[in-house]
Each structure stands twice: as C-alpha cells, then as structure tokens.
Write an enzyme that holds these catalytic residues in place. Structure first.
Site, PDB file in Angstrom:
ATOM      1  N   ARG A 310      32.388  39.331  40.781  1.00  0.00           N
ATOM      2  CA  ARG A 310      32.403  39.331  42.235  1.00  0.00           C
ATOM      3  C   ARG A 310      31.093  38.734  42.763  1.00  0.00           C
ATOM      4  O   ARG A 310      30.012  39.301  42.534  1.00  0.00           O
ATOM      5  CB  ARG A 310      32.563  40.756  42.779  1.00  0.00           C
ATOM      6  CG  ARG A 310      33.869  41.430  42.370  1.00  0.00           C
ATOM      7  CD  ARG A 310      35.039  40.993  43.237  1.00  0.00           C
ATOM      8  NE  ARG A 310      36.308  41.498  42.719  1.00  0.00           N
ATOM      9  CZ  ARG A 310      36.803  42.697  42.994  1.00  0.00           C
ATOM     10  NH1 ARG A 310      36.143  43.525  43.758  1.00  0.00           N
ATOM     11  NH2 ARG A 310      37.978  43.058  42.492  1.00  0.00           N
ATOM     12  N   GLU A 312      29.372  38.850  45.350  1.00  0.00           N
ATOM     13  CA  GLU A 312      29.001  39.572  46.559  1.00  0.00           C
ATOM     14  C   GLU A 312      27.508  39.862  46.517  1.00  0.00           C
ATOM     15  O   GLU A 312      27.004  40.430  45.545  1.00  0.00           O
ATOM     16  CB  GLU A 312      29.789  40.881  46.664  1.00  0.00           C
ATOM     17  CG  GLU A 312      31.299  40.676  46.751  1.00  0.00           C
ATOM     18  CD  GLU A 312      32.077  41.984  46.653  1.00  0.00           C
ATOM     19  OE1 GLU A 312      31.459  42.991  46.233  1.00  0.00           O
ATOM     20  OE2 GLU A 312      33.268  41.993  46.981  1.00  0.00           O
ATOM     21  N   ARG A 318      25.653  50.948  43.959  1.00  0.00           N
ATOM     22  CA  ARG A 318      26.980  51.082  43.371  1.00  0.00           C
ATOM     23  C   ARG A 318      27.712  49.742  43.209  1.00  0.00           C
ATOM     24  O   ARG A 318      28.921  49.719  43.015  1.00  0.00           O
ATOM     25  CB  ARG A 318      27.833  52.054  44.192  1.00  0.00           C
ATOM     26  CG  ARG A 318      28.218  51.570  45.582  1.00  0.00           C
ATOM     27  CD  ARG A 318      29.204  52.540  46.215  1.00  0.00           C
ATOM     28  NE  ARG A 318      29.866  51.968  47.379  1.00  0.00           N
ATOM     29  CZ  ARG A 318      30.885  52.521  48.000  1.00  0.00           C
ATOM     30  NH1 ARG A 318      31.371  53.677  47.569  1.00  0.00           N
ATOM     31  NH2 ARG A 318      31.451  51.954  49.044  1.00  0.00           N
ATOM     32  N   HIS A 319      26.989  48.613  43.317  1.00  0.00           N
ATOM     33  CA  HIS A 319      27.608  47.300  43.190  1.00  0.00           C
ATOM     34  C   HIS A 319      26.996  46.494  42.041  1.00  0.00           C
ATOM     35  O   HIS A 319      25.785  46.534  41.821  1.00  0.00           O
ATOM     36  CB  HIS A 319      27.455  46.490  44.483  1.00  0.00           C
ATOM     37  CG  HIS A 319      28.386  46.909  45.570  1.00  0.00           C
ATOM     38  ND1 HIS A 319      28.057  47.895  46.478  1.00  0.00           N
ATOM     39  CD2 HIS A 319      29.637  46.496  45.898  1.00  0.00           C
ATOM     40  CE1 HIS A 319      29.060  48.066  47.326  1.00  0.00           C
ATOM     41  NE2 HIS A 319      30.035  47.234  46.988  1.00  0.00           N
ATOM     42  N   GLU A 463      34.485  55.433  46.403  1.00  0.00           N
ATOM     43  CA  GLU A 463      35.706  54.792  45.908  1.00  0.00           C
ATOM     44  C   GLU A 463      35.563  54.331  44.460  1.00  0.00           C
ATOM     45  O   GLU A 463      34.563  53.738  44.075  1.00  0.00           O
ATOM     46  CB  GLU A 463      36.034  53.581  46.789  1.00  0.00           C
ATOM     47  CG  GLU A 463      37.267  52.815  46.372  1.00  0.00           C
ATOM     48  CD  GLU A 463      36.991  51.318  46.239  1.00  0.00           C
ATOM     49  OE1 GLU A 463      37.556  50.724  45.310  1.00  0.00           O
ATOM     50  OE2 GLU A 463      36.214  50.772  47.040  1.00  0.00           O
ATOM     51  N   SER A 466      41.103  50.842  44.015  1.00  0.00           N
ATOM     52  CA  SER A 466      41.871  50.331  45.143  1.00  0.00           C
ATOM     53  C   SER A 466      43.230  49.913  44.600  1.00  0.00           C
ATOM     54  O   SER A 466      43.306  49.215  43.579  1.00  0.00           O
ATOM     55  CB  SER A 466      41.150  49.137  45.769  1.00  0.00           C
ATOM     56  OG  SER A 466      41.862  48.675  46.899  1.00  0.00           O
ATOM     57  N   ARG A 518      31.766  52.667  37.824  1.00  0.00           N
ATOM     58  CA  ARG A 518      31.730  53.678  38.897  1.00  0.00           C
ATOM     59  C   ARG A 518      32.265  55.022  38.416  1.00  0.00           C
ATOM     60  O   ARG A 518      31.740  56.076  38.792  1.00  0.00           O
ATOM     61  CB  ARG A 518      32.529  53.195  40.110  1.00  0.00           C
ATOM     62  CG  ARG A 518      31.810  52.140  40.922  1.00  0.00           C
ATOM     63  CD  ARG A 518      32.479  51.924  42.267  1.00  0.00           C
ATOM     64  NE  ARG A 518      31.810  50.878  43.015  1.00  0.00           N
ATOM     65  CZ  ARG A 518      32.153  50.492  44.237  1.00  0.00           C
ATOM     66  NH1 ARG A 518      33.174  51.084  44.849  1.00  0.00           N
ATOM     67  NH2 ARG A 518      31.495  49.536  44.854  1.00  0.00           N
TER      68      ARG A 518
END
Length: 544
Positions: A310, A312, A318-319, A463, A466, A518
C-alpha cells in the site's frame, strides 16, 4: 704555566646520566618480569589440566568434518537430565569472573536461560575459569556440562531449579565488542507509540536506558534476539498456522495470486509502480480481484496468506507499506452474514488457541507491556453492531459526526472502549457501512441505498479486517464502477478481465482481508505495528 686538569662533569650531565641508568635498569627489570611471566605462562600452559577442554573452535566448514556422534540437547528438557552430562549450543547473555577459581555464565537457548558454573578443581584449571569468565556477550558456544539441581531458586535465569556445572566449553562464533545495542536493553518496552529515538537517553528508574524504536530497527538482528521479540514472531507464525488450520477444516483451498500486476487495480490509487522489463507494472494492493475471479471459476472457498503493498504515506503506529494479508473468499447460500459468521468463528478459534498453545509467549510479551488480558465473547455472541448504532453510541458519548461519516482512528478507539463497557468484549463487528466509503465492488444494502452489505472487525477498538458481500453481477458492477467517486473504467486494463469474469455466471459470495501484523499487535497490546514485522517497511524505512 701548568695545564688545567679535565673539567668536572656538570650537575646537569650527572643528573642525565643517572636518569639514563635508572631508565635502563627499569627496562631490564620489565624485560625480566615479561620473561618470567612468559615462562610462568608456558609452565602453566604445560600444566593446564583443561588445555583440551576450552578454547575457540576452527570456523565451521573450514576444516575436515569429523562427526562426534554426540547428541545435542535442548534446555527445554533439562529436567530430564538431572545428574547427567549434556552437550548443547547456546549463547552468552553475560559472563563474569567471581574469583581466580570461580566464574559464572548466564546462557540462553531460544527463550530459555540457565546459570552455568565454572569452578577450578583438580580436573579444571584456573586458566579455563579465566577464559570462561571473559567470553564476550552474545558469543555462540558449545557446552559440555553436568546438570545439577539447585538448593535455592536462581532468579536471574528462566530455568530456576537447575544449573550447569561446565566441564568443557568452546567458542563457535565470537561476538565483536562493543555491541551497537545491548540485547537486555531491547527487552525493555519502547515508549508508547514511539516512532523515533527521542527517548534513547532516557532511563528506567534512573538506571537502565530505554532504546528507541529506530535504534532497534537499525540494529534489527541484535534487537530480534530479545526474548520478547522472539515470542512475538512465534505468535505471528502461530496465527498463520491457526488461520490455515481452521479454514482448511471448513473446506477452503490455499491459493497464491500474483503480486505483480500489469495495470493498477481497485481505482489505481496508492499503488507502487515498478519497472517490468520494458514497461511499467504495479505491486498488488490486495488479492481481491483474483479471489473473486476464482469464485467465478467454481472454487467455492479460497484463502491466501501473502504480502500486500500500500503506497500510503501514513507514518502512524498501525500502518505499514508492506504487510501480510490473511484473505478469504467464499460462496454463501442466502445471506452475507454467513460469511461474517465464518470470520467470527475463525477469529474466536485463533484467540482460543493462542490462549492455550501460545500462552507462554503471550504472557511473556504482555508482562513487559503490562497489557490486560484480551476479553472474548462466546461463540455466536460476537456483538454485530450496525454502523448507525455505532454512530449513535459515539454521539451519546460526546462525539460529533454525521450519519454516513467514516470513523477516525480516535473515534474507532473510543467506540472500542464503549463496546467493552457495554458488551464486555475486545472483539466485535461493525456492519452495514456507508456505501460511499467502501470499494466499488461492495454490494449496496437493500435496507438503505446509502449503506452497504459490508463490515469491519475490531480488536481493542482498532480495525483488523475489512470485508463485504461482493457484487457478482457484471451489469451492476459496471454501473457501480462508473458511479464511484472517483469513477473506475470497467473497460480499463486493470479491470476488464475482472468484470468479464462475472458475465458467465457467478454465485453470491463475500469475504474479507485481515492484516496479520495488526492481529498480533492488538492481541499483545504492542504500541507500534513495526514491532510485529521482522524488517518493517513504511514511508521512511527501506533498510535493512
């Protein structure tokens, strides 16, 4: 006139001569001492009863191999060898000379540590005592020793009722000193959600340093030697094994989908572009399209464990830009809640087995970070909270947000605390998310056109998954893609084959994707997700 006699030496000259004489005498005395010490050492060496019982071994593989046929033992089974001599490999946590005739070592093998004693006797020399007590920390050694039960518990080792009385000791791989990071420092907790080294000079109780996360990651091979880190990755391995074990029993097939794509998929945002021979390619954001295409290929239930990329620019606790996805997709018969039930039972199985099979590792890590036990609901009683109900709970608690707003991370955590208070569980599901904040392949809700048949799963208010019912009709999928914000071209290079696969008839299906790191982070209550990745990748870090 008579000639004058020879001039008497000046005082300075006399003083200089005296100094030269003194210097020569000191040099001669030093040479004599050096010779005496060398002769004594040679004599001692000649009389060293342990000369063949210690030292540095030649580099493994550099000399002709001659098998010893001596079995190597595990410290985990030390109680089975009381009053017996065993041979084992370990590394040195610390070594100290207590006296000319006594040295102590703390030795480690995996998560086990044991005290070892080297005591001079008629069969063990003082030279061996000195050698043993001066071995550098983290050196790898081979030990021959007698297992003895102790009279008092040894608090400095994890094995408290036994110690090793060393008979032979050989260094296999000597650690260079000084170390850039002390492993014992890596055993202590990092600052909460710390990303940098701002706390490297801080102390714990005014004595022991707290080493920042960047320093640890820059010296990762040493950092990973910490018992807490070893336990984290035993648990991470366990989650993968349990994921596959449960789903295999439910008829899921393990798949492997491509991670190099010819075109950006899922809208094309947040993807890494790479050079693929003479043309561009992209790293996969998820196996989503391929999972669904396999359902359309008549694979009824599929699962995958694989890397996810990803792009991002999220520098949070948490990423990660590369993480491990635990993905599943399945047909359902009547309603997408069948998929939710499968996912709930999967996670309850993983939690239950972590509590039993991996209790030792879990307790070890949580003892360092002082995290409360993860509270679980019973099977079939996992709270399924409608998104609108979650919004209501947050509003009643003082949060300001609209009916169809996405939740921020602080709001997710707040809701987690409210759910824990109301339902007594750290694990729950939010259902029926707003359609506008879900991917274009998500099935709209029949109850409200602004909602969708989609869900997220949470641990400790954050989370981990998903998921949703997927659109399995090509015409509806085409329509949703064109209406999406931003629009997605159903005839595009990255989507055409995907849309085409639904034109030949595809059963209703759904699934989800977990972030493995996670799950581990929130299960153990760790402050930063980078601790759950062996060599983490984020917007800043590409090394080691």
């Amino acid at each position: 006139m008579a000639d004058a006699g020879p001039a008497e030496p000046s005082k300075n000259a006399l003083k200089k001569a005296a100094k030269e004489k003194e210097k020569a005498e000191k040099k001669a005395a030093a040479k004599a001492r050096e010779l005496a010490e060398r002769q004594k050492k040679e004599a001692d060496d000649a009389n060293d009863v342990s000369v063949d019982s210690y030292g540095e071994l030649p580099l493994c593989g550099s000399v002709e191999f001659k098998p010893t046929n001596i079995p190597r033992e595990s410290l985990a089974n030390i109680a089975q060898h009381e009053d017996k001599t065993i041979v084992f490999r370990s590394w040195v946590v610390n070594a100290r000379v207590q006296s000319a005739k006594l040295a102590f070592l703390n030795l480690r093998q995996g998560l086990h540590t044991v005290q070892a004693v080297v005591a001079a006797s008629e069969t063990l020399s003082k030279q061996m005592v000195k050698f043993s007590g001066n071995i550098s920390t983290e050196s790898t050694i081979v030990v021959h020793g007698l297992v003895k039960k102790t009279k008092e518990p040894i608090n400095s080792a994890s094995i408290k009722d036994y110690e090793i009385h060393i008979q032979k000791l050989f260094i296999e791989a000597k650690a260079e000193v000084p170390l850039p990071l002390q492993v014992e420092d890596a055993e202590r907790p990092i600052p909460s959600e710390g990303l940098g080294d701002e706390d490297d000079k801080a102390t714990e109780g005014g004595e022991k340093p707290i080493v920042g996360l960047n320093t640890r990651l820059n010296n990762r091979t040493l950092d990973l030697r910490a018992k807490t880190n070893q336990a984290i990755f035993v648990i991470k391995s366990g989650v993968c094994a349990l994921f596959q074990e449960f789903l295999s029993q439910k008829g899921f097939i393990l798949i492997q989908t491509p991670k190099i794509l010819g075109a950006a998929s899922e809208g094309g945002a947040n993807v890494f572009e790479v050079k693929y021979f003479d043309r561009p390619a992209f790293l996969a954001q998820s196996p989503q399209f391929y999972k669904q295409m396999l359902i359309a290929s008549r694979f009824q239930r599929v699962m995958e464990i694989g890397p996810v990329f990803r792009a991002e620019n999220s520098n949070t606790a948490r990423h990660l830009t590369e993480f491990t996805g635990l993905d599943m997709e399945m047909e359902f018969q009547e309603n997408y809640h069948e998929v939710m039930g499968m996912l709930e039972d999967l996670m309850l199985f993983i939690f239950k087995e972590l509590n039993s099979r991996y209790k030792k590792e879990t307790d070890l890590v949580r003892s360092v970070y002082h995290v409360e036990e993860f509270k679980l609901p019973e099977s079939g009683k996992v709270p399924r909270i409608p998104f609108t109900e979650g919004i209501k709970m947050l509003r009643e608690a003082g949060e300001k947000l609209g009916d169809y707003d996405d939740l921020s991370t602080p709001q997710e955590k707040h809701l987690g605390r409210l759910v824990l208070e109301k339902y007594g569980t750290d694990f729950y599901v939010l259902d029926q998310f707003p359609l506008a904040i879900r991917p274009f392949y998500t099935m709209p809700s029949p109850a409200d056109p602004l909602l969708s048949n989609s869900y997220d799963m949470f641990m400790r208010g954050q989370e981990i998954l998903s998921g949703a019912q997927r659109i399995h009709d090509s015409k509806l999928l085409d329509k949703r893609m064109r209406e999406h914000d931003p629009p997605v071209d159903p005839e595009g290079a990255g989507t055409k084959d995907y849309v085409q696969s639904f034109k030949y008839g595809c059963p209703p299906h759904g699934g989800g994707g977990f972030g493995l790191e996670r799950i581990v982070q929130f299960w153990l209550g760790l402050p930063n997700i980078r601790m759950t990745s062996l060599f983490p990748r984020d917007p800043i870090r590409l090394m080691p």
